[in-house]
Structure formats: structure tokens, C-alpha cells
Design a protein around this motif. Structure first.
Motif, PDB file in Angstrom:
ATOM      1  N   THR A 121       5.821   4.666  -0.105  1.00 56.67           N
ATOM      2  CA  THR A 121       5.747   5.945  -0.815  1.00 56.67           C
ATOM      3  C   THR A 121       5.596   7.117   0.153  1.00 56.67           C
ATOM      4  OG1 THR A 121       3.371   5.579  -1.112  1.00 56.67           O
ATOM      5  CG2 THR A 121       4.803   5.058  -2.971  1.00 56.67           C
ATOM      6  N   ARG A 151       2.964   0.212  -9.344  1.00 57.05           N
ATOM      7  CA  ARG A 151       1.812  -0.013  -8.462  1.00 57.05           C
ATOM      8  C   ARG A 151       1.224  -1.380  -8.799  1.00 57.05           C
ATOM      9  NH1 ARG A 151      -4.333   2.242  -8.134  1.00 57.05           N
ATOM     10  NH2 ARG A 151      -4.110   3.577  -6.327  1.00 57.05           N
ATOM     11  N   HIS A 195      -8.416   5.199  -7.219  1.00 58.28           N
ATOM     12  CA  HIS A 195      -7.517   6.239  -6.710  1.00 58.28           C
ATOM     13  C   HIS A 195      -8.392   7.443  -6.400  1.00 58.28           C
ATOM     14  CE1 HIS A 195      -4.555   9.604  -7.149  1.00 58.28           C
ATOM     15  NE2 HIS A 195      -3.670   8.719  -6.734  1.00 58.28           N
ATOM     16  N   ILE A 204       4.900  -1.211  -4.917  1.00 55.00           N
ATOM     17  CA  ILE A 204       3.906  -1.417  -3.872  1.00 55.00           C
ATOM     18  C   ILE A 204       3.028  -2.598  -4.249  1.00 55.00           C
ATOM     19  CG2 ILE A 204       3.859   1.053  -3.345  1.00 55.00           C
ATOM     20  CD1 ILE A 204       0.753   0.734  -4.248  1.00 55.00           C
ATOM     21  N   SER A 214      -3.979   2.573  -0.652  1.00 61.60           N
ATOM     22  CA  SER A 214      -3.052   3.412  -1.406  1.00 61.60           C
ATOM     23  C   SER A 214      -3.875   4.154  -2.443  1.00 61.60           C
ATOM     24  CB  SER A 214      -1.993   2.536  -2.069  1.00 61.60           C
ATOM     25  OG  SER A 214      -1.087   3.368  -2.757  1.00 61.60           O
ATOM     26  N   ASP A 269      -1.413   7.764  -4.197  1.00 62.94           N
ATOM     27  CA  ASP A 269      -0.036   7.486  -4.633  1.00 62.94           C
ATOM     28  C   ASP A 269       0.260   7.954  -6.058  1.00 62.94           C
ATOM     29  OD1 ASP A 269      -1.975   5.505  -5.202  1.00 62.94           O
ATOM     30  OD2 ASP A 269      -0.436   4.039  -5.695  1.00 62.94           O
ATOM     31  N   GLY A 294      -2.320  -1.847  -4.693  1.00 64.53           N
ATOM     32  CA  GLY A 294      -2.750  -0.494  -5.036  1.00 64.53           C
ATOM     33  C   GLY A 294      -4.231  -0.301  -4.742  1.00 64.53           C
ATOM     34  N   ALA A 297       0.821  -1.212   0.000  1.00 66.42           N
ATOM     35  CA  ALA A 297       0.000   0.000   0.000  1.00 66.42           C
ATOM     36  C   ALA A 297       0.856   1.264   0.000  1.00 66.42           C
ATOM     37  CB  ALA A 297      -0.971  -0.030   1.175  1.00 66.42           C
ATOM     38  N   ASN A 298       0.592   2.167   0.938  1.00 58.62           N
ATOM     39  CA  ASN A 298       1.304   3.459   0.900  1.00 58.62           C
ATOM     40  C   ASN A 298       2.601   3.459   1.713  1.00 58.62           C
ATOM     41  OD1 ASN A 298       0.740   4.518   3.707  1.00 58.62           O
ATOM     42  ND2 ASN A 298      -1.293   3.940   3.037  1.00 58.62           N
TER      43      ASN A 298
END
Lengths: 307, 270
Positions: free
Chosen positions: A76, A155, A243, A98, A114, A117, A101, A72-73
Motif C-alpha cells: 500500500t 486487509r 489501526h 495485505i 500496518s 492503511d 493487518g 503489512a504496509n
């Protein structure tokens, strides 16, 4: 998808002694073959993402390829300044990978989503942003990433993603892949949510709406030609991404539309709303809640087309 | 050691002049490390101004990147960069920015935000070991740099990896941006801390050339551990009115004081 990524990475590392893996204590059940095959090129820095990224940069500065890898995040956001100042400013050959995503880790909650990102990574000079949609693209993108000399954001999905491409693909960084031809509108997606897009296109086909379906696997650099062609030959573009609405694929496509003075008859960004996702549920269910299941996408496309 | 003193004196006078022209800060940080930088470039680092990218050079990262002008002066004195570049430090279209930059020949890595130097150096030390190279990696840190969590992440990991080719030098002047370190984040006995984290540590007077050279030419102190040199220094050493003051962190010397300050530094060196 993470399994095929790790498989290709391992294969490539057998023939490329520059490839190092730098982890922050994440990857259980997936990274062990790399660890056991190349112990001298495998590092677990502990739960310390800033150090993971800095160490990877130092390794890469000496002529190597360093892959950071987490979920995930974590690789980043926690270490964003290391990515900006160390990796991107020095154009270091660091690959930021990652797993999971979007909302892949659904019920784990907001900390494991995430969802910002793409926006953040594509704002960084020198960074390539790549979002493969299925195993076929994941394999090709891993090769492309390792062949590319410079910072790269990959991702990856999680597991169990369905195939979107039905046959071999011609994968080139910065070149979108047309999954299916159509004439009434172009659906541009990035990532595994493409399977819902494909299903939505099937549903619309039955209603007489012909959709071109395009995988925009590279969001930076973006494929301008594919966008121009979509507007000229299908009239409009709908973007779909797992996203936040801000700054991701939809924004990148909209920027090209503005910069190139295009006038699409229809344009819409389908994405997660600008909220901290706190719904409890699995990825498919969360997508549905935000209008990104098969039916939700189909309905939004019809609305955008005025049908 | 005469050369070290000469280089250090020039670093001090250059730093005073450069920050005065630029009306920029951090003169205190430059002056506290001046003697260590002089010894590094004169006696310790295997680097070649004619071939700054020589593959087997020692790596030096200034993690306290705000003190860049001190290193720029050393690089000019050693012939890595033209002397005239110093005159346009911090200027429009100049070659030398306020925080150290790898765009300058002889500079290994850009820093400026604290906590970045040691993790990258740790990666470089791993790469040197992987390449079976004898090159060494040196990092200069500061009180503020030792506040950063990422620095301690790297301290943990470098010990875990037994990186004896890595040396951390702490310019321990005990002053940081908003106060004396003991009033901001009191690092207390840093030697005990670093030893507890698995490093081999030596504590020295950071203004004594013999002690600096003796320590830095003895690394690794332990063949199985990274080395740390805690250099006890005085913030803004060489300008008595500003020594050990918080204001010297952001201060530059105004025009009306500069000649007296330069004269004092040069006389002290005689």
C-alpha cells in the motif's frame, strides 16, 4: 486467515482464467499452490512494490483481475501513487491484498505494522476497503472481492485468528453483520480484534451491560444504516480497530454521525494511539498495552458509558 | 516521409500555440519528441480513429505525460478528437488537461507523475502474451522518467519475462527540469546500461524520420528480449533560441514572439 484466503483464491482461479497473481517476492509457504497450478498467471516481480502495482494495473486494464499480495504496509504505502494514479484513476480491476493487518507481525517491529492503511486507502476514490475479522468473513470477502469489478483493498489477518461468528454469515459488501444483539450500546469493530470485543461484551454482560456487537467488515462504502440504527436503538457507539486513531473505522463512523446529525449518548473510538508503535511484543500483548485487550476494551466501554 | 514531416510540423506549431494560450510549460519536451510521435502515428501504431478501443490495437503509453499536447495534436490530426479541442487545452471546462489523460479518445493511459508508464506497459505486454495476441506495446520515456526507480524495476522485470512485444522509446534530449541531465543524474551510456539489463537496444537520431521508422518497424530487435530505442533528440527542437536549454522545460512562447517562431518552424519544414 491468510491460508483460507489463498485457498479460496485458488479455487476461484480454477474457474476464472482472468485471475492473475502479481507478487513482490513475499508469500512463502502460502502462494505455492497458485504458482504451481497457474504458472502462466503467476508473476513475482521481485522486491519491487511499485512495479508490482503498475504491472497488475496493466494486466487488469486488459480485462483481467490482478491480485497484488504482500505483507503489512508493503503493497500500500510503498506504491501508494501507483494505487492512486494507475489503479484508482483508471478504475482498474486490481485487488490489493495485505497479510497481517494492524500489529499482526508484533515483534518484527514498526516497519511491519500496518496501522495507517485504512485511513489512506479509504481516502482514494473508487477504492473499496474491506477488513474481514475471522475465517468465515475472510472466505466470504474473497468471493465478494473477486465478484466486484474495480479497485479493492483487502486487509487480511495473519494466522490463528479465532472464530467470531458462531455460524453461517450473510456477507454483503457495505452491509455490517450483527454478531450479537444488545440494547445499551453498540460495539462496532473491524478485523480480528473483534475477538477481544466479543470477550469484553461477555464481561460486561455479567455486569448488566448489554452490548450489540457489530462487524463493520466494509469500511468503504460504510454501512450508514447500521450506524443510524445503532444510535437510535442502542443509544451509542464504541468503535474498536487495530489501526491508528486517525482516519480509520472510528473516523468513518464519526463522519456518518456528523453528516446524519445523530446525537449518540455515548461515542468513543478505541484504536491505537497516534504513535509509531515501537513496543516489542506479540499482537495480543501489544493490544493489551494500548487498552485493546479484553479487559482494556471493557474498561474503556464502561468509562464511555459513565459506569 | 512527407506526411511525417507535415504531422511533426503541426505538432510543433500546435504545441507552441497551445502552451502560449495556456501560459503553460513543457514546450521543450513536446518539441523534442515531435518527430517520433509523428512517425508513430503515421507509420507504426495499428490504431483506428473510428474505433479507438479496437481490442487488437497497439498500445501506446506516453510516460512523459507532461508533453501531452504533442500527442493531442497528433490525435487531432489523425481524427481521434476534434481539432477545436486543441484550442481549449488547459482551459476551464476544456477537454484536454496538461498531463495526458485516458479520458481523451485515443489515449491509452493517464500519466503525469513520472515512472508510471513502463510498469503498466509491462503488465499490458504480459496480458497480450497471455491472450496470445500479436498487439504490441510502446512506451515513450524521458530523461526524468529514467530517473525513477519504478522505471528500472520494470526494466528488470520486462527482461526477466522476455517481453519482446514491449518497446521502450526514450526521448533522450538530455535536459530535465532543473538542469542538463549530466549535471542532475548522468545516465551516461544508456545503451550499455539497458543492454546490461537484458534489453535489445538501438540508438537513433530522433529527428531523422527514416531512422525512426526503420528502428520502430524492426521491433522486436531480438525475439527473446524487450526492445529499447534510444532516440537522441534536441530539447525544444525547432526553436533555435531555446534548443538544448533548461528554460525550455517550463517555458512558453510569449505573444510577441509567437508569429516569428511559427514562421521559422514552418519554413524549416519546407
Amino acid at each position: 486467515m491468510r491460508a483460507v484466503f489463498n485457498k479460496v483464491l485458488l479455487e476461484r482461479a480454477k474457474n476464472d482464467p482472468r485471475i492473475h497473481m502479481v507478487l513482490a517476492d513475499i508469500g512463502y509457504g502460502e502462494i505455492e499452490p497458485f504458482r504451481d497450478t497457474f504458472p502462466e498467471r503467476y508473476y513475482n516481480v521481485g522486491v519491487a512494490e511499485q512495479n508490482m502495482t503498475g504491472v497488475a494495473c496493466g494486466i487488469a486494464m486488459e480485462g483481467n483481475i490482478a491480485v497484488t499480495y504482500s505483507i503489512a504496509n508493503f503493497p500500500t504505502l510503498r506504491c501508494l501513487e501507483q494505487i492512486r494514479n494507475d489503479v484508482c484513476y483508471h478504475n482498474a480491476n486490481v485487488k490489493i491484498v495485505i497479510i497481517g493487518g494492524g500489529v499482526s507481525y508484533g515483534p518484527l517491529g514498526m516497519s511491519h505494522h500496518s496501522t495507517e492503511d485504512i485511513a489512506i486507502m479509504r481516502a482514494l476514490p473508487n477504492m473499496v476497503v474491506c477488513v474481514p475479522c475471522d475465517n468465515n468473513e475472510a472466505i466470504a470477502a474473497t468471493h465478494a472481492m473477486l465478484d466486484y469489478d474495480g479497485p479493492f483493498y483487502y486487509r487480511c489477518g495473519y494466522k490463528g485468528e479465532k472464530d467470531i461468528h458462531s455460524g453461517p454469515i450473510d456477507f454483503k459488501l457495505g452491509k455490517a453483520i450483527t454478531v450479537r444483539e444488545g440494547k445499551d450500546v453498540t460495539l462496532m469493530f473491524a478485523g480480528p480484534v473483534g475477538i477481544n470485543v466479543l470477550h469484553a461484551a461477555d464481561m460486561l454482560e455479567k455486569e448488566g451491560i448489554s452490548c450489540r456487537v457489530v462487524s463493520m467488515h466494509t469500511i468503504k462504502p460504510i454501512d450508514k444504516e447500521a450506524i443510524i440504527d445503532a444510535v437510535k436503538n442502542t443509544g451509542g457507539i464504541i468503535t474498536i480497530e487495530e489501526h491508528n486513531l486517525s482516519g480509520g473505522l472510528g473516523s468513518a463512523v464519526a463522519e456518518v454521525i456528523c453528516d446524519e446529525h445523530l446525537s449518540p449518548k455515548a461515542f468513543k473510538r478505541i484504536a491505537l494511539p497516534d504513535v509509531n508503535v515501537s513496543l516489542i511484543g506479540h499482537q495480543a500483548w501489544i493490544r493489551e498495552q494500548y487498552g485493546m485487550g479484553d479487559e482494556g476494551i471493557a474498561a474503556q466501554i464502561k468509562e464511555a458509558l459513565g459506569k | 516521409m512527407e506526411n511525417c514531416k507535415k504531422i511533426a510540423t503541426r505538432i510543433r506549431t500546435d504545441a507552441v500555440r497551445m502552451t502560449n494560450r495556456a501560459k503553460s510549460g513543457h514546450v521543450g519536451s513536446m518539441l523534442s519528441m515531435a518527430d517520433i510521435i509523428a512517425v508513430l502515428y503515421e507509420k507504426i501504431l495499428k490504431v483506428d480513429p473510428k474505433n479507438p478501443d479496437m481490442p487488437e490495437r497497439d498500445r501506446f503509453i506516453l510516460s512523459k505525460g507532461h508533453a501531452a499536447a504533442g500527442v493531442y495534436s497528433a490525435l487531432a490530426q489523425k481524427g481521434f478528437i476534434p481539432e477545436e479541442w486543441l484550442e481549449r487545452y488547459y482551459c476551464d471546462d476544456g477537454k484536454l488537461m496538461g498531463h495526458i489523460s485516458h479520458k481523451v479518445p485515443g489515449v491509452e493511459f493517464s500519466t503525469g507523475s513520472l515512472g508510471h508508464g513502463l510498469p503498466v506497459a509491462t503488465g499490458m505486454a504480459i496480458a497480450a502474451r497471455y491472450a496470445k495476441s500479436d498487439r504490441r506495446i510502446f512506451v515513450m520515456s524521458s530523461d526524468g522518467d529514467m530517473n525513477e526507480g519504478s522505471t528500472w524495476e520494470a526494466i528488470l522485470f520486462a527482461a526477466q519475462e522476455h517481453l519482446s512485444n514491449l518497446t521502450l522509446i526514450i526521448d533522450y534530449n538530455q535536459v530535465q527540469a532543473l538542469g542538463h541531465s549530466e549535471d542532475v543524474i548522468d545516465l551516461r551510456d544508456l545503451k550499455v546500461k539497458l543492454e546490461a539489463f537484458g534489453w535489445a537496444v538501438r540508438e537513433i537520431d530522433g529527428h531523422n524520420y527514416e531512422e525512426i521508422e526503420s528502428a520502430l518497424s524492426s521491433v522486436p530487435f531480438d525475439g527473446n528480449k524487450p526492445s529499447a530505442v534510444i532516440a537522441n533528440t534536441i530539447k525544444c527542437k525547432g526553436i533555435p533560441a531555446l534548443e538544448d536549454t533548461v528554460k525550455s522545460h517550463y517555458k512558453f512562447i510569449p505573444d510577441e514572439e509567437i508569429e516569428a517562431v511559427i514562421k521559422h518552424i514552418e519554413e524549416e519544414a519546407k
